[in-house]
Enzyme design. Structure first.
Site, mmCIF file in Angstrom:
data_model
loop_
_atom_site.group_PDB
_atom_site.id
_atom_site.type_symbol
_atom_site.label_atom_id
_atom_site.label_comp_id
_atom_site.label_asym_id
_atom_site.label_seq_id
_atom_site.Cartn_x
_atom_site.Cartn_y
_atom_site.Cartn_z
ATOM 1 N N GLY A 65 3.772 -8.336 -12.565
ATOM 2 C CA GLY A 65 2.734 -8.494 -13.457
ATOM 3 C C GLY A 65 2.045 -9.605 -13.458
ATOM 4 N N GLU A 95 5.054 -1.963 -19.534
ATOM 5 C CA GLU A 95 5.166 -2.731 -18.229
ATOM 6 C C GLU A 95 6.320 -2.061 -17.446
ATOM 7 O OE1 GLU A 95 5.207 -7.110 -16.460
ATOM 8 O OE2 GLU A 95 4.901 -6.890 -18.814
#
Length: 146
Positions: free
Chosen positions: A88, A69
């Site tokens: 995200g 991420e």
């Protein structure tokens, strides 16, 4: 300077600038360091040590996801228009090979860069080049808030 060549990134940056955002973050706590940038990729390393292992002595899947991420979100934010940012929305990861020590390297590459969404593939490999984890990250492009 390691600035990206023309490609998917709209914002020129250096590895030094990217790494300067690390203090007091999960990146610093886990030892993640940006190590490469090109026209269509962003790369970072992460140690496999006491900070990133699970109790059975293996690289923790959550640490791999954090690396994925970090890479995808950082790369995505280099692709947006001024006044926008990426956040995200969804991430998945398949853990394929166990790693006990050393260092892993993650590389993020875009699968889709749209006006409102982006999808990134992040490959995490061990020093021998074995695929440790494959991840896909979906980002939403939203207005940047002050």
């Amino acid at each position: 300077m390691n600035s990206p060549a023309p490609g998917v990134f709209r914002h020129a940056t250096s590895l030094e600038q990217l790494n300067a955002h690390s203090p007091d973050t999960a990146m610093a706590a886990l030892g993640i360091v940006f190590t490469g940038i090109g026209p269509d990729f962003l790369r970072a390393t992460m140690p496999v040590d006491g900070r990133t292992r699970q109790p059975y002595g293996l690289l923790h899947g959550g640490a791999s996801v954090l690396l994925a991420e970090t890479l995808g979100s950082s790369a995505g934010n280099l692709c947006v228009q001024p006044g926008e940012m990426c956040v995200g929305v969804e991430i998945n990861a398949n853990h394929l090979v166990a790693v006990r020590d050393g260092e892993v390297t993650g590389t993020a590459r875009p699968l889709h860069i749209g006006r409102r969404t982006q999808v990134w593939e992040i490959r995490i490999e061990d020093p021998a080049g074995r695929l440790v984890c494959i991840s896909r990250l979906t980002l939403a492009v939203v207005p940047q808030r002050a």
